[in-house]
Scaffold this motif. Structure first.
Motif, PDB file in Angstrom:
ATOM      1  N   ASP A  60       1.162  -1.384   0.375  1.00  0.00           N
ATOM      2  CA  ASP A  60      -0.085   0.010  -0.134  1.00  0.00           C
ATOM      3  C   ASP A  60       1.413   1.173  -0.113  1.00  0.00           C
ATOM      4  OD1 ASP A  60       1.121  -0.557   2.222  1.00  0.00           O
ATOM      5  OD2 ASP A  60      -1.006   0.482   3.247  1.00  0.00           O
ATOM      6  N   GLU A  61       0.527   2.202  -0.385  1.00  0.00           N
ATOM      7  CA  GLU A  61       1.106   3.588   0.125  1.00  0.00           C
ATOM      8  C   GLU A  61       0.818   4.190   1.490  1.00  0.00           C
ATOM      9  OE1 GLU A  61      -0.962   6.831  -2.911  1.00  0.00           O
ATOM     10  OE2 GLU A  61      -0.290   5.894  -4.232  1.00  0.00           O
ATOM     11  N   PRO A  62       1.596   5.085   1.976  1.00  0.00           N
ATOM     12  CA  PRO A  62       3.536   4.472   1.207  1.00  0.00           C
ATOM     13  C   PRO A  62       4.003   4.221   0.527  1.00  0.00           C
ATOM     14  CG  PRO A  62       3.178   5.867   3.756  1.00  0.00           C
ATOM     15  CD  PRO A  62       2.190   5.006   3.516  1.00  0.00           C
ATOM     16  N   GLY A  63       4.293   2.806   1.306  1.00  0.00           N
ATOM     17  CA  GLY A  63       6.029   2.130   1.048  1.00  0.00           C
ATOM     18  C   GLY A  63       5.557   1.927  -0.272  1.00  0.00           C
ATOM     19  N   ARG A  64       4.597   1.616  -0.580  1.00  0.00           N
ATOM     20  CA  ARG A  64       4.930   1.209  -2.848  1.00  0.00           C
ATOM     21  C   ARG A  64       5.424   2.219  -3.452  1.00  0.00           C
ATOM     22  NH1 ARG A  64       0.597  -0.225  -6.637  1.00  0.00           N
ATOM     23  NH2 ARG A  64       2.234   0.601  -7.595  1.00  0.00           N
ATOM     24  N   LEU A  65       5.900   3.799  -2.548  1.00  0.00           N
ATOM     25  CA  LEU A  65       6.190   5.168  -3.416  1.00  0.00           C
ATOM     26  C   LEU A  65       7.416   5.224  -2.766  1.00  0.00           C
ATOM     27  CD1 LEU A  65       3.090   6.975  -3.037  1.00  0.00           C
ATOM     28  CD2 LEU A  65       4.071   5.750  -4.897  1.00  0.00           C
ATOM     29  N   ILE A  66       8.458   4.011  -1.832  1.00  0.00           N
ATOM     30  CA  ILE A  66       9.358   4.808  -1.130  1.00  0.00           C
ATOM     31  C   ILE A  66      10.921   4.550  -2.783  1.00  0.00           C
ATOM     32  CG2 ILE A  66      11.084   4.559   0.305  1.00  0.00           C
ATOM     33  CD1 ILE A  66       8.648   3.502   2.479  1.00  0.00           C
ATOM     34  N   ASN A  67      11.035   5.480  -2.518  1.00  0.00           N
ATOM     35  CA  ASN A  67      12.337   5.565  -3.967  1.00  0.00           C
ATOM     36  C   ASN A  67      13.178   4.721  -3.563  1.00  0.00           C
ATOM     37  OD1 ASN A  67      11.095   6.676  -6.229  1.00  0.00           O
ATOM     38  ND2 ASN A  67      10.790   8.792  -5.265  1.00  0.00           N
ATOM     39  N   HIS A  68      14.107   4.283  -4.458  1.00  0.00           N
ATOM     40  CA  HIS A  68      15.793   3.092  -4.005  1.00  0.00           C
ATOM     41  C   HIS A  68      16.112   4.507  -3.921  1.00  0.00           C
ATOM     42  CE1 HIS A  68      19.294   0.848  -4.675  1.00  0.00           C
ATOM     43  NE2 HIS A  68      19.598   2.411  -5.407  1.00  0.00           N
ATOM     44  N   SER A  69      18.073   4.532  -2.709  1.00  0.00           N
ATOM     45  CA  SER A  69      18.994   4.817  -2.681  1.00  0.00           C
ATOM     46  C   SER A  69      20.268   4.270  -2.285  1.00  0.00           C
ATOM     47  CB  SER A  69      18.373   5.875  -1.585  1.00  0.00           C
ATOM     48  OG  SER A  69      20.208   6.844  -1.461  1.00  0.00           O
ATOM     49  N   CYS A  70      21.292   4.334  -3.397  1.00  0.00           N
ATOM     50  CA  CYS A  70      23.110   3.422  -3.088  1.00  0.00           C
ATOM     51  C   CYS A  70      23.095   3.617  -1.632  1.00  0.00           C
ATOM     52  CB  CYS A  70      23.603   3.134  -4.057  1.00  0.00           C
ATOM     53  SG  CYS A  70      22.939   2.565  -5.240  1.00  0.00           S
ATOM     54  N   ASN A  71      22.449   4.269  -0.964  1.00  0.00           N
ATOM     55  CA  ASN A  71      23.060   4.981   0.308  1.00  0.00           C
ATOM     56  C   ASN A  71      21.443   5.568   1.169  1.00  0.00           C
ATOM     57  OD1 ASN A  71      24.669   5.441   1.837  1.00  0.00           O
ATOM     58  ND2 ASN A  71      24.488   7.503   1.911  1.00  0.00           N
ATOM     59  N   PRO A  72      20.720   4.411   1.250  1.00  0.00           N
ATOM     60  CA  PRO A  72      19.550   4.877   2.187  1.00  0.00           C
ATOM     61  C   PRO A  72      19.455   5.565   3.329  1.00  0.00           C
ATOM     62  CG  PRO A  72      19.598   1.837   1.971  1.00  0.00           C
ATOM     63  CD  PRO A  72      20.475   2.966   1.475  1.00  0.00           C
ATOM     64  N   ASN A  73      17.705   5.894   4.015  1.00  0.00           N
ATOM     65  CA  ASN A  73      18.078   6.133   5.525  1.00  0.00           C
ATOM     66  C   ASN A  73      17.221   5.174   5.939  1.00  0.00           C
ATOM     67  OD1 ASN A  73      16.039   7.110   4.470  1.00  0.00           O
ATOM     68  ND2 ASN A  73      16.457   9.355   4.653  1.00  0.00           N
ATOM     69  N   THR A  74      16.651   3.807   5.675  1.00  0.00           N
ATOM     70  CA  THR A  74      15.979   3.141   5.572  1.00  0.00           C
ATOM     71  C   THR A  74      16.184   1.862   5.317  1.00  0.00           C
ATOM     72  OG1 THR A  74      13.604   3.020   4.246  1.00  0.00           O
ATOM     73  CG2 THR A  74      13.656   4.817   5.618  1.00  0.00           C
ATOM     74  N   GLY A  75      15.795   1.112   6.816  1.00  0.00           N
ATOM     75  CA  GLY A  75      16.285  -0.579   5.916  1.00  0.00           C
ATOM     76  C   GLY A  75      14.921  -0.723   6.289  1.00  0.00           C
ATOM     77  N   ILE A  76      15.225  -2.411   5.778  1.00  0.00           N
ATOM     78  CA  ILE A  76      13.403  -3.144   5.957  1.00  0.00           C
ATOM     79  C   ILE A  76      13.785  -4.352   6.416  1.00  0.00           C
ATOM     80  CG2 ILE A  76      12.690  -2.755   3.658  1.00  0.00           C
ATOM     81  CD1 ILE A  76      13.675  -6.043   3.707  1.00  0.00           C
ATOM     82  N   ARG A  77      12.160  -4.998   7.012  1.00  0.00           N
ATOM     83  CA  ARG A  77      12.106  -6.089   8.768  1.00  0.00           C
ATOM     84  C   ARG A  77      10.304  -6.311   7.698  1.00  0.00           C
ATOM     85  NH1 ARG A  77      13.699  -3.496  13.874  1.00  0.00           N
ATOM     86  NH2 ARG A  77      11.753  -3.078  13.313  1.00  0.00           N
ATOM     87  N   ASN A  78      10.787  -7.875   7.711  1.00  0.00           N
ATOM     88  CA  ASN A  78       9.594  -8.585   7.700  1.00  0.00           C
ATOM     89  C   ASN A  78       8.468  -7.556   8.344  1.00  0.00           C
ATOM     90  OD1 ASN A  78      11.730  -9.735   6.175  1.00  0.00           O
ATOM     91  ND2 ASN A  78       9.513 -11.118   5.150  1.00  0.00           N
ATOM     92  N   ASN A  79       7.525  -7.976   8.675  1.00  0.00           N
ATOM     93  CA  ASN A  79       6.050  -7.331  10.009  1.00  0.00           C
ATOM     94  C   ASN A  79       5.058  -8.532   9.474  1.00  0.00           C
ATOM     95  OD1 ASN A  79       4.175  -6.767   7.915  1.00  0.00           O
ATOM     96  ND2 ASN A  79       4.956  -4.628   7.945  1.00  0.00           N
ATOM     97  N   GLU A  80       4.231  -8.359  10.472  1.00  0.00           N
ATOM     98  CA  GLU A  80       3.135  -9.303  10.563  1.00  0.00           C
ATOM     99  C   GLU A  80       1.921  -9.289   9.675  1.00  0.00           C
ATOM    100  OE1 GLU A  80       2.278  -5.476  13.818  1.00  0.00           O
ATOM    101  OE2 GLU A  80       4.211  -6.706  12.683  1.00  0.00           O
ATOM    102  N   PHE A  81       1.673  -7.953   8.933  1.00  0.00           N
ATOM    103  CA  PHE A  81       1.220  -7.482   7.899  1.00  0.00           C
ATOM    104  C   PHE A  81       1.652  -8.703   6.593  1.00  0.00           C
ATOM    105  CE2 PHE A  81       1.155  -3.727  10.678  1.00  0.00           C
ATOM    106  CZ  PHE A  81       0.072  -4.001  11.033  1.00  0.00           C
TER     107      PHE A  81
END
Length: 153
Positions: A60-81
């Motif tokens: 869903d949005e906004p997650g699907r709209l987060i752009n790529h960076s080779c030096n990002p400020n967020t990392g991902i983690r699997n969630n309960e959803f």
């Protein structure tokens, strides 16, 4: 609730298309966006997220709209959803674009034929975890898709 508060992030138009921006300061380790699975997809697309070796999803949005960076400020983690949370890897200032590294979920990436992130360490093209597993594990630690943690280095 899809983000900590609907006013925590905002969607803006950038030179790369739509992007997600911090509407307040975030501290390192704080969840910035909580993603929810909209649907499972029969195959990968330029906008899908790989959640398992043979499973791609739409967020869903906004997650699907987060752009790529080779030096990002967020990392991902699997969630309960059945999706991913985007967690601050560093302190993020209000007004900053929220970014993540596509190679932390995609075993083989088709999303970016030519990267335009502008980072000093830009890799020019995202290839996928398969081609950079050692480098990505070292850089992101636990902030890669759970299914990728099973692949030997």
């Amino acid at each position: 609730m899809k983000v900590k508060s609907l006013s925590d992030v905002k969607i803006e138009i950038t030179g790369k298309g739509r992007g997600v921006f911090a509407n307040r300061n975030f501290r390192e380790g704080e969840k910035v966006v909580i993603g929810h699975r909209v649907q499972s997809l029969p195959e990968r697309t330029n906008h899908s997220f790989q959640i398992d070796i043979d499973l791609h999803i739409e967020l869903d949005e906004p997650g699907r709209l987060i752009n790529h960076s080779c030096n990002p400020n967020t990392g991902i983690r699997n969630n309960e959803f059945g999706a991913y949370d985007f967690v601050a890897l560093i302190d993020i200032n209000e007004g900053s674009e929220i970014t993540w590294d596509y190679e932390t979920t995609e075993y083989i990436s088709i999303a970016i034929p030519e990267c335009c992130c502008g980072a000093s360490n830009c890799r020019i093209k995202t290839l996928g975890f398969k081609f950079r597993s050692t480098q990505l594990r070292k850089k992101y630690g636990i902030f890669i898709a759970d299914y990728l943690k099973d692949f030997s280095i």
